[in-house]
Scaffold this active site. Sequence first.
Site, short mmCIF file in Angstrom:
data_model
loop_
_atom_site.label_atom_id
_atom_site.label_comp_id
_atom_site.label_asym_id
_atom_site.label_seq_id
_atom_site.Cartn_x
_atom_site.Cartn_y
_atom_site.Cartn_z
N GLY A 35 44.72 45.27 28.23
CA GLY A 35 43.89 44.08 28.00
C GLY A 35 42.43 44.47 27.97
N CYS A 90 24.64 27.98 43.41
CA CYS A 90 24.13 27.87 44.77
C CYS A 90 24.94 28.75 45.71
CB CYS A 90 24.21 26.43 45.21
SG CYS A 90 23.11 25.42 44.26
C1 PLP Z 1 51.32 43.13 34.41
C2 PLP Z 1 50.01 43.42 33.80
N1 PLP Z 1 49.97 43.91 32.57
C3 PLP Z 1 48.80 44.17 31.95
C4 PLP Z 1 47.60 43.98 32.58
C5 PLP Z 1 46.34 44.31 31.84
O1 PLP Z 1 45.60 45.26 32.50
P1 PLP Z 1 44.25 45.80 31.89
O2 PLP Z 1 43.42 44.62 31.51
O3 PLP Z 1 43.66 46.57 33.00
O4 PLP Z 1 44.59 46.66 30.73
C6 PLP Z 1 47.59 43.49 33.89
C7 PLP Z 1 46.34 43.31 34.63
O5 PLP Z 1 45.94 44.17 35.39
C8 PLP Z 1 48.83 43.19 34.51
O6 PLP Z 1 48.87 42.70 35.72
#
Ligand code: PLP
Length: 447
Positions: A291, A360
């Site tokens: 992600g 705040c």
């Molecule tokens: C199950 C799972 N898949 C994928 C991700 C995506 O991780 P990242 O944004 O670090 O690539 C996460 C988040 O950490 C996750 O919990």
Amino acid sequence: MKLQGTMRINDRGHLEIGGCDTVELAERFGTPLYVLDEQYFRQNCRNYNRAFMEKYDGEVLYAAKTLLTLAICRIIAEEGLSLDVVSGGELYTAKKARFPMERVYFHGNNKSADELKLALEYKVGRIIVDNQYELLMLNKLAGEAGVHVKIMLRLTPGVEAHTHEYIKTGQIDSKFGIVIENGQAMEIIKQAMALENIQLTGLHCHIGSQIFEMESYTHAAEVMLGFTALVYQETGWQPEEMNFGGGLGIYYTSADEPQPVSKYADMLVPAVQTLAKSYGLITPRVLVEPGRSISGPAGTTLYTVGSVKEIPGIRTYVAVDGGMGDNPRPALYQSRYEALLANRADQQPEETVSIAGKCCESGDMLIWDINLPAPAPGDILAVSSTGAYNYSMSMNYNRLPRPAMVLVRDGAADIIIARETYDDLIRNDMVPERLGESKVVRMAGAN
Ligand SMILES: Cc1ncc(COP(=O)(O)O)c(C=O)c1O
Ligand SMILES: N[C@@H](CCCC[NH3+])C(=O)O
């Protein structure tokens, strides 16, 4: 600030992204403003495509939790990636964007019955089952719906990912997944195999986020394949697919040294292949679900500088018109960011200042001790690497409306998230009759 993606300094001395002058973007759309570099975002998708899909016939799932909107779903679909969703809301967004449901993987450690029913109704590709309770509930719901559902099981491999305490997930003492080490995973696999409405296709693990040490992934592969060998011995079942989650780290500051996606793939997939071979197993198809490394570096947030307060001999606080509402990460994880003055991007830093948000909360500090040309009210501050876990974790604390997001590319800027209005903030407020206008009038009359 490191210039990433299509960022450049134009001849007016302004920061430009996607061929758009960010100072003009700030004037046109207001601030705070999330700016998403479409070309860079797509490039990040393509790097994953090349490294995992083209080279190894794997599959790449974009982790929606980092940033999801209808337009993002369209881009992900166009780039040929699959989608990892973790809630009914993310699933609904994908559906509304006409994302192909067979490419959706549904995660989460506490999916509700309603969410699971929605996933069954939409016919998502896989459900990643997190625990035994969910497994049994899903089997029942699938039976009631008269469908056979493909699932993967999320396991906790007990692998140490060297990252912030709040974002590591692979260790045994975790709210996510089923523990391998104590035998629970073996039991639940056997149980899943016996359930009539369930087809167990594979195993999943995710060791954490913002990871730079590729050895953490090969270690996860060793644990997962070693365990698979035991499962095969005991049950005769072996996974067709294995999902190693996301987690590749990105550049926020010069302390971060991101690893290329190709290196990640070239370490992980051959390790899986070699291990499978050594255990006499079929090589599972490798899935990853990045992600942050897709959306993170493609995002920049623009703010307008307001008050500048110097406490002589101590610190200068430069306050901006956003903060923890649009980016809670510094307050949550002490995350560090780089920034520059977008309207004076060609000027040399001359002062050390700290950037304060407008909530705040004393903890609403976006950046401590950053060198900038002396900021003045009206300057536009650009903070980089804000594409992931910013908008998606934003909030309305202090009743601040959430900012807009524009997608920029080749000199064009399109709004993909509208700025919230004050009316949006009160849209869900209800006033019971006894507190209503008439009551106020009656009380006023009684006086
Ligand atoms: C199950 C799972 N898949 C994928 C991700 C995506 O991780 P990242 O944004 O670090 O690539 C996460 C988040 O950490 C996750 O919990
Ligand atoms: N929200 C976190 C990452 C969460 C990872 C989700 N499994 C961050 O901003 O770093």
